[in-house]
Design a protein around this motif. Structure first.
Motif, PDB file in Angstrom:
ATOM      1  N   THR A  27      32.355  11.222 -23.131  1.00 56.98           N
ATOM      2  CA  THR A  27      31.450  10.478 -22.274  1.00 56.98           C
ATOM      3  C   THR A  27      30.950  11.391 -21.160  1.00 56.98           C
ATOM      4  OG1 THR A  27      32.737   8.495 -22.710  1.00 56.98           O
ATOM      5  CG2 THR A  27      31.267   8.429 -20.815  1.00 56.98           C
ATOM      6  N   GLU A  28      29.668  11.365 -20.928  1.00 56.48           N
ATOM      7  CA  GLU A  28      29.089  12.180 -19.861  1.00 56.48           C
ATOM      8  C   GLU A  28      29.475  11.598 -18.507  1.00 56.48           C
ATOM      9  OE1 GLU A  28      27.660  14.940 -20.536  1.00 56.48           O
ATOM     10  OE2 GLU A  28      27.674  14.574 -22.685  1.00 56.48           O
ATOM     11  N   ASN A  29      29.683  12.452 -17.532  1.00 55.08           N
ATOM     12  CA  ASN A  29      30.026  12.029 -16.184  1.00 55.08           C
ATOM     13  C   ASN A  29      28.726  11.689 -15.452  1.00 55.08           C
ATOM     14  OD1 ASN A  29      30.999  11.662 -13.630  1.00 55.08           O
ATOM     15  ND2 ASN A  29      32.175  13.554 -13.573  1.00 55.08           N
ATOM     16  N   ILE A  30      28.279  10.462 -15.637  1.00 55.77           N
ATOM     17  CA  ILE A  30      26.994  10.022 -15.088  1.00 55.77           C
ATOM     18  C   ILE A  30      26.996  10.086 -13.569  1.00 55.77           C
ATOM     19  CG2 ILE A  30      25.374   8.083 -14.949  1.00 55.77           C
ATOM     20  CD1 ILE A  30      25.542   9.434 -17.687  1.00 55.77           C
ATOM     21  N   LEU A  31      28.114   9.730 -12.928  1.00 53.57           N
ATOM     22  CA  LEU A  31      28.183   9.774 -11.469  1.00 53.57           C
ATOM     23  C   LEU A  31      27.978  11.202 -10.957  1.00 53.57           C
ATOM     24  CD1 LEU A  31      28.667   8.419  -8.769  1.00 53.57           C
ATOM     25  CD2 LEU A  31      31.117   8.755  -9.129  1.00 53.57           C
ATOM     26  N   ALA A  32      28.622  12.177 -11.580  1.00 53.16           N
ATOM     27  CA  ALA A  32      28.467  13.572 -11.149  1.00 53.16           C
ATOM     28  C   ALA A  32      27.044  14.066 -11.389  1.00 53.16           C
ATOM     29  CB  ALA A  32      29.460  14.466 -11.883  1.00 53.16           C
ATOM     30  N   ILE A  33      26.467  13.709 -12.512  1.00 46.57           N
ATOM     31  CA  ILE A  33      25.095  14.126 -12.824  1.00 46.57           C
ATOM     32  C   ILE A  33      24.124  13.521 -11.814  1.00 46.57           C
ATOM     33  CG2 ILE A  33      23.236  13.941 -14.522  1.00 46.57           C
ATOM     34  CD1 ILE A  33      25.494  14.018 -16.674  1.00 46.57           C
ATOM     35  N   SER A  35      24.856  12.413  -8.775  1.00 47.42           N
ATOM     36  CA  SER A  35      25.128  12.985  -7.455  1.00 47.42           C
ATOM     37  C   SER A  35      24.499  14.363  -7.312  1.00 47.42           C
ATOM     38  CB  SER A  35      26.630  13.084  -7.219  1.00 47.42           C
ATOM     39  OG  SER A  35      27.206  11.802  -7.223  1.00 47.42           O
ATOM     40  N   LEU A  36      24.596  15.171  -8.345  1.00 48.79           N
ATOM     41  CA  LEU A  36      23.990  16.500  -8.314  1.00 48.79           C
ATOM     42  C   LEU A  36      22.476  16.400  -8.153  1.00 48.79           C
ATOM     43  CD1 LEU A  36      24.196  19.576  -8.581  1.00 48.79           C
ATOM     44  CD2 LEU A  36      24.038  19.269 -11.051  1.00 48.79           C
ATOM     45  N   ALA A  37      21.852  15.492  -8.880  1.00 50.71           N
ATOM     46  CA  ALA A  37      20.400  15.308  -8.774  1.00 50.71           C
ATOM     47  C   ALA A  37      20.021  14.878  -7.356  1.00 50.71           C
ATOM     48  CB  ALA A  37      19.931  14.273  -9.785  1.00 50.71           C
ATOM     49  N   HIS A  38      20.810  13.985  -6.765  1.00 45.81           N
ATOM     50  CA  HIS A  38      20.542  13.529  -5.402  1.00 45.81           C
ATOM     51  C   HIS A  38      20.661  14.688  -4.412  1.00 45.81           C
ATOM     52  CE1 HIS A  38      20.403  10.930  -1.918  1.00 45.81           C
ATOM     53  NE2 HIS A  38      21.533  11.476  -1.496  1.00 45.81           N
ATOM     54  N   MET A  39      21.693  15.516  -4.552  1.00 43.72           N
ATOM     55  CA  MET A  39      21.889  16.630  -3.638  1.00 43.72           C
ATOM     56  C   MET A  39      20.784  17.677  -3.777  1.00 43.72           C
ATOM     57  SD  MET A  39      24.231  15.608  -1.812  1.00 43.72           S
ATOM     58  CE  MET A  39      24.228  17.040  -0.774  1.00 43.72           C
ATOM     59  N   VAL A  40      20.300  17.894  -4.965  1.00 43.76           N
ATOM     60  CA  VAL A  40      19.182  18.825  -5.163  1.00 43.76           C
ATOM     61  C   VAL A  40      17.951  18.308  -4.419  1.00 43.76           C
ATOM     62  CG1 VAL A  40      17.591  19.744  -6.889  1.00 43.76           C
ATOM     63  CG2 VAL A  40      20.047  19.810  -7.306  1.00 43.76           C
ATOM     64  N   ASP A  41      17.733  16.988  -4.454  1.00 39.55           N
ATOM     65  CA  ASP A  41      16.615  16.411  -3.712  1.00 39.55           C
ATOM     66  C   ASP A  41      16.787  16.594  -2.208  1.00 39.55           C
ATOM     67  OD1 ASP A  41      15.418  15.584  -6.051  1.00 39.55           O
ATOM     68  OD2 ASP A  41      16.188  13.532  -5.928  1.00 39.55           O
ATOM     69  N   GLN A  42      18.018  16.582  -1.727  1.00 40.63           N
ATOM     70  CA  GLN A  42      18.294  16.701  -0.295  1.00 40.63           C
ATOM     71  C   GLN A  42      18.184  18.136   0.224  1.00 40.63           C
ATOM     72  OE1 GLN A  42      18.748  13.967   1.676  1.00 40.63           O
ATOM     73  NE2 GLN A  42      18.254  12.902  -0.216  1.00 40.63           N
ATOM     74  N   LEU A  43      18.120  19.121  -0.657  1.00 42.10           N
ATOM     75  CA  LEU A  43      18.039  20.513  -0.216  1.00 42.10           C
ATOM     76  C   LEU A  43      16.821  20.784   0.647  1.00 42.10           C
ATOM     77  CD1 LEU A  43      19.218  22.509  -3.350  1.00 42.10           C
ATOM     78  CD2 LEU A  43      20.416  22.222  -1.191  1.00 42.10           C
ATOM     79  N   ASP A  44      15.737  20.039   0.438  1.00 39.81           N
ATOM     80  CA  ASP A  44      14.532  20.223   1.242  1.00 39.81           C
ATOM     81  C   ASP A  44      14.804  19.934   2.713  1.00 39.81           C
ATOM     82  OD1 ASP A  44      13.173  20.830  -1.065  1.00 39.81           O
ATOM     83  OD2 ASP A  44      12.387  18.809  -1.339  1.00 39.81           O
TER      84      ASP A  44
END
Length: 82
Positions: A27-33, A35-44
């Motif tokens: 099963t893919e770790n949907i929460l981690a995926i 969360s990572l996408a959210h943090m990439v958006d916050q880099l700006d």
């Protein structure tokens, strides 16, 4: 999503956990995926957030180091014995 006829033997591509009748490794770790996408958006906003936190830190440091009393005479007056 994959549809397979019941009489067809579809080999798994990755060995592992046996999900989906042994066709999928795990099963893919949907929460981690997510969360990572959210943090990439916050880099700006990282630079702006860093500057804001730095200003808050400096202000707190000034408050902590600020003397709690005020002198009623100057250093020159002290040296002259007044």
């Amino acid at each position: 999503m994959t549809f397979v006829k019941s009489d067809y033997n579809l080999p798994s591509l990755i060995c592992g956990g046996g999900q989906e009748r042994g066709r999928r490794a795990g099963t893919e770790n949907i929460l981690a995926i997510s969360s990572l996408a959210h943090m990439v958006d916050q880099l700006d906003q990282l630079e702006e957030s860093t500057q804001r936190v730095e200003k808050l830190r400096n202000h707190l440091q000034e408050l902590i180091l600020k003397p709690t009393f005020q002198e009623s005479w100057s250093m020159e007056q002290k040296l002259q014995g007044e």
